[in-house]
Design an enzyme around this catalytic site. Structure first.
Site, PDB file in Angstrom:
ATOM      1  N   LYS A 168       3.726   1.289  -3.699  1.00  0.00           N
ATOM      2  CA  LYS A 168       3.216   0.522  -4.847  1.00  0.00           C
ATOM      3  C   LYS A 168       4.147   0.620  -6.060  1.00  0.00           C
ATOM      4  CE  LYS A 168      -1.631   0.589  -3.502  1.00  0.00           C
ATOM      5  NZ  LYS A 168      -3.019   0.716  -3.901  1.00  0.00           N
TER       6      LYS A 168
ATOM      7  N   THR B  82       0.838  -1.190   0.000  1.00  0.00           N
ATOM      8  CA  THR B  82       0.000   0.000   0.000  1.00  0.00           C
ATOM      9  C   THR B  82       0.878   1.247   0.000  1.00  0.00           C
ATOM     10  OG1 THR B  82      -1.896   1.044   1.067  1.00  0.00           O
ATOM     11  CG2 THR B  82      -0.385  -0.099   2.527  1.00  0.00           C
TER      12      THR B  82
ATOM     13  N   ASP C  95      -5.990  -3.954  -7.622  1.00  0.00           N
ATOM     14  CA  ASP C  95      -6.851  -2.764  -7.492  1.00  0.00           C
ATOM     15  C   ASP C  95      -7.641  -2.537  -8.781  1.00  0.00           C
ATOM     16  OD1 ASP C  95      -6.166  -1.986  -4.917  1.00  0.00           O
ATOM     17  OD2 ASP C  95      -4.473  -0.762  -5.582  1.00  0.00           O
TER      18      ASP C  95
ATOM     19  N   ALA D 241      -7.387  12.347 -10.542  1.00  0.00           N
ATOM     20  CA  ALA D 241      -6.262  11.901 -11.379  1.00  0.00           C
ATOM     21  C   ALA D 241      -5.119  11.387 -10.504  1.00  0.00           C
ATOM     22  CB  ALA D 241      -5.780  13.062 -12.256  1.00  0.00           C
TER      23      ALA D 241
ATOM     24  N   TYR E  84     -15.049   3.892   0.365  1.00  0.00           N
ATOM     25  CA  TYR E  84     -15.789   2.824   1.049  1.00  0.00           C
ATOM     26  C   TYR E  84     -16.201   3.210   2.465  1.00  0.00           C
ATOM     27  CZ  TYR E  84     -11.078   1.657   2.687  1.00  0.00           C
ATOM     28  OH  TYR E  84      -9.810   1.718   3.220  1.00  0.00           O
TER      29      TYR E  84
HETATM   30  P1  NAP Z   1      -4.623  10.591  -4.437  1.00  0.00           P
HETATM   31  O1  NAP Z   1      -3.589   9.900  -5.227  1.00  0.00           O
HETATM   32  O2  NAP Z   1      -4.220  11.501  -3.345  1.00  0.00           O
HETATM   33  O3  NAP Z   1      -5.560  11.423  -5.446  1.00  0.00           O
HETATM   34  C1  NAP Z   1      -6.603  12.220  -4.980  1.00  0.00           C
HETATM   35  C2  NAP Z   1      -7.352  12.838  -6.155  1.00  0.00           C
HETATM   36  O4  NAP Z   1      -8.482  13.508  -5.640  1.00  0.00           O
HETATM   37  C3  NAP Z   1      -6.534  13.862  -6.920  1.00  0.00           C
HETATM   38  O5  NAP Z   1      -6.885  13.812  -8.259  1.00  0.00           O
HETATM   39  C4  NAP Z   1      -6.964  15.175  -6.280  1.00  0.00           C
HETATM   40  O6  NAP Z   1      -6.894  16.287  -7.154  1.00  0.00           O
HETATM   41  C5  NAP Z   1      -8.410  14.888  -5.996  1.00  0.00           C
HETATM   42  N1  NAP Z   1      -8.895  15.690  -4.879  1.00  0.00           N
HETATM   43  C6  NAP Z   1      -8.452  15.647  -3.601  1.00  0.00           C
HETATM   44  N2  NAP Z   1      -9.145  16.511  -2.848  1.00  0.00           N
HETATM   45  C7  NAP Z   1     -10.041  17.111  -3.674  1.00  0.00           C
HETATM   46  C8  NAP Z   1     -11.030  18.105  -3.479  1.00  0.00           C
HETATM   47  N3  NAP Z   1     -11.244  18.644  -2.274  1.00  0.00           N
HETATM   48  N4  NAP Z   1     -11.768  18.489  -4.531  1.00  0.00           N
HETATM   49  C9  NAP Z   1     -11.559  17.955  -5.753  1.00  0.00           C
HETATM   50  N5  NAP Z   1     -10.622  17.020  -6.001  1.00  0.00           N
HETATM   51  C10 NAP Z   1      -9.877  16.595  -4.972  1.00  0.00           C
HETATM   52  O7  NAP Z   1      -5.613   9.544  -3.762  1.00  0.00           O
HETATM   53  P2  NAP Z   1      -6.018   8.071  -4.288  1.00  0.00           P
HETATM   54  O8  NAP Z   1      -5.138   7.066  -3.671  1.00  0.00           O
HETATM   55  O9  NAP Z   1      -6.157   8.114  -5.761  1.00  0.00           O
HETATM   56  O10 NAP Z   1      -7.445   7.901  -3.599  1.00  0.00           O
HETATM   57  C11 NAP Z   1      -8.555   8.608  -4.076  1.00  0.00           C
HETATM   58  C12 NAP Z   1      -9.842   7.993  -3.576  1.00  0.00           C
HETATM   59  O11 NAP Z   1      -9.937   6.649  -3.968  1.00  0.00           O
HETATM   60  C13 NAP Z   1      -9.982   8.000  -2.053  1.00  0.00           C
HETATM   61  O12 NAP Z   1     -11.226   8.501  -1.732  1.00  0.00           O
HETATM   62  C14 NAP Z   1      -9.910   6.552  -1.639  1.00  0.00           C
HETATM   63  O13 NAP Z   1     -10.823   6.271  -0.589  1.00  0.00           O
HETATM   64  C15 NAP Z   1     -10.342   5.840  -2.888  1.00  0.00           C
HETATM   65  N6  NAP Z   1      -9.699   4.513  -2.995  1.00  0.00           N
HETATM   66  C16 NAP Z   1     -10.479   3.410  -2.812  1.00  0.00           C
HETATM   67  C17 NAP Z   1      -9.939   2.150  -2.909  1.00  0.00           C
HETATM   68  C18 NAP Z   1     -10.829   0.959  -2.708  1.00  0.00           C
HETATM   69  O14 NAP Z   1     -10.324  -0.176  -2.632  1.00  0.00           O
HETATM   70  N7  NAP Z   1     -12.120   1.128  -2.652  1.00  0.00           N
HETATM   71  C19 NAP Z   1      -8.586   1.983  -3.187  1.00  0.00           C
HETATM   72  C20 NAP Z   1      -7.805   3.130  -3.380  1.00  0.00           C
HETATM   73  C21 NAP Z   1      -8.379   4.384  -3.276  1.00  0.00           C
HETATM   74  P3  NAP Z   1      -5.535  17.099  -7.404  1.00  0.00           P
HETATM   75  O15 NAP Z   1      -4.782  16.358  -8.451  1.00  0.00           O
HETATM   76  O16 NAP Z   1      -6.007  18.430  -7.841  1.00  0.00           O
HETATM   77  O17 NAP Z   1      -4.825  17.137  -6.080  1.00  0.00           O
END
Ligand code: NAP
Length: 484
Positions: free
Chosen positions: A275, A271, A314, A343, A428
């Protein structure tokens, strides 16, 4: 103490440790006898001096006198530090102990050798491990010693040494009765050892898995995988492996693990933030095509010959959760229109998979340049998240944290456009976000991040064990944790 010892017995302890140095007053011989005869289990009596991390600040001869009195009062074992000359030791069965809080552990093996050559009944070493790779030295020591040995790494990085002790036939491990009553950093409760990590079922044949990340202390993965091993009757255990950020740290940990094939290590969930490091370590040739394109893996599998394989469960979990809800197979995503919000890491895996299976994808992100570079890489379109109201797609996937606990009122879409058929929120917690509620209200099919989360874990379980994953059990564990 007597009351706690009774509770420990009920919880399944074999021995209790009485720490005389924790008492406000030095007990009389009569009190000591009453204490030890009232405890319904064998007792290790310890009176740890300050120089070894304990609380006893009195005279050394008084301390050794107390231990002598404890031996007379019927203590099964006396813990005596290795700097006490053997001729000054009280009688009885001695656990010769050494505690190293330096984090360097320079003399551990030499200390173990000297203890092993002494007259004591048991060797005990406890040391602070900066990383889990340092903690593995505990197993080297247990294996090298000829008499019953307890070797434990203190701190979060050493938790695996507390769990895996029975695999190496260590004399035992220490556990606290309740959270907050630990006598050393990193100590688990007896409930965690017995019920979460299934202490009683761990033996020499048990194979090991774990989650590598930073932080991992709040990861649900140990609870999910250990419950699954239990339900499917697989002789395996799954432990937390907190590896500090940085490829060097990751590589050092993996090298240390692979240098010890007798650990029988089978798999690793990977994690944040490792990764990408994991893919680089395993080598892109040993990962599937999509994992290579994503540039990250969340699963490592170690074959008996030490060769490695990397998977990204994933993306597979996300795509399969989506396709199952839509009643299609992956290949039928071809030509379907999808809008991905975000993104970051999760979006990258999903965009790569959508693009691989031919969906026409648009990435909407707050930082437009990030959306553009992701879109460039996977031949899709990019827009600002401010344009999300103008989405013109059948599938919407939220990969931003908007709506995640505790900000559960947030929602990336004020209105669900009428063209949308299915909405997938990767969040989730909560299971039904504001976005999913709105989508359901608008008559869309919905997919919760719970489905993705459970599926990435079930896929890992099946890769490592070749046994069908007990999905309901794994889902129940997640629901139970979220409930709490
Ligand atoms: P990350 O790499 O930090 O990316 C976050 C993304 O969300 C970026 O594109 C960011 O935009 C955007 N963002 C953050 N705050 C925002 C706001 N206030 N308004 C608009 N856009 C915003 O995070 P990640 O690992 O991809 O995770 C993202 C989501 O996926 C989380 O909610 C997590 O719970 C979910 N997830 C779920 C699983 C699962 O197994 N279900 C697994 C992994 C992740 P910028 O580029 O502008 O910063």
């Amino acid at each position: 103490m007597i009351d706690q010892a009774r509770q420990a017995k009920q919880a399944g302890a074999d021995l209790v440790e009485v720490r005389l140095d924790f008492l406000a007053e030095i007990p009389s011989d009569a009190d000591l006898t009453q204490l030890l005869t009232s405890i319904p289990l064998g007792v290790i009596v310890t009176c740890r001096p300050r120089r070894e991390g304990g609380r006893f600040s009195g005279d050394e001869s008084r301390r050794l006198g107390l231990l002598r009195a404890a031996a007379k009062a019927g203590a099964e074992f006396l813990d005596v530090e290795m700097d006490v000359p053997e001729q000054s030791q009280p009688g009885g069965q001695i656990i010769r102990s050494h505690h190293d809080f330096s984090g360097a552990g320079a003399d551990l093996e030499a200390a173990a050798e000297s203890m092993d050559a002494s007259l004591s009944a048991v060797n005990k070493l406890a040391f602070v491990a900066p990383g889990p790779e340092d903690a593995l030295r505990a197993f080297d020591i247990i294996r090298a010693c000829n008499k019953p040995t307890i070797a434990l790494a203190m701190g979060e990085a050493g938790v695996l040494t507390r769990i895996l002790a029975p695999k190496f036939d260590a004399m035992g491990s220490f556990a606290s009765l309740v959270k907050g009553a630990e006598s050393a950093p990193g100590q688990l409760t007896i409930d965690e050892l017995k019920n979460l990590y299934r202490w009683d079922s761990i033996n020499a044949e048990t194979f090991c898995c774990g989650v590598v990340g930073c932080p991992v202390s709040h990861s649900m993965s140990p609870a999910i995988h250990n419950a699954a091993f239990d339900q499917a009757q697989v002789n395996a255990v799954y432990v937390p492996l907190p590896v500090q950020p940085g490829a060097d740290n990751f590589n050092r940990f993996m090298d240390a693990l692979l240098a010890r094939p007798w650990l029988n290590w089978r798999g690793m969930s990977v994690t944040i933030p490792h990764k990408e490091n994991a893919l680089a370590y395993v080598g892109s040739d040993n990962c599937d095509e999509l994992a290579r394109a994503i540039g990250a893996i969340n699963t490592i599998t170690i074959s008996p010959d030490g060769s490695l394989r990397g998977d990204n469960t994933d993306y597979a979990a996300a795509i399969d959760a989506l396709c199952d809800t839509m009643g299609i197979v992956r290949e039928q995503l071809k030509g379907r229109s999808a809008a991905v919000l975000g993104a970051g890491g999760a979006a990258r895996a999903i965009v790569a998979a959508l693009s691989h299976y031919g969906a026409e994808t648009t990435v909407f992100n707050r930082t437009v340049s990030r959306a553009e570079s992701l879109a460039d890489e996977f031949a899709c379109k990019a827009r600002s998240i401010d344009d999300a109201g103008k989405i013109d797609a059948e599938i919407v996937i939220n990969c931003t944290p908007l709506g995640m606990h505790p900000n559960t009122d947030a929602c990336p879409l004020a209105v669900i456009p009428s063209c949308v058929e299915v909405v997938f929120d990767t969040i989730y917690n909560p299971i039904e976000t504001q976005l999913l509620r709105r989508a359901r209200g608008a008559g869309c099919k919905t997919v919760s991040g719970l489905e993705m989360f459970v599926r990435q874990a079930t896929a890992q379980f099946e890769i490592w064990t070749d046994v069908p994953a007990p999905r309901d059990t794994m889902r129940d564990v997640v629901l139970h944790h979220l409930d709490r």
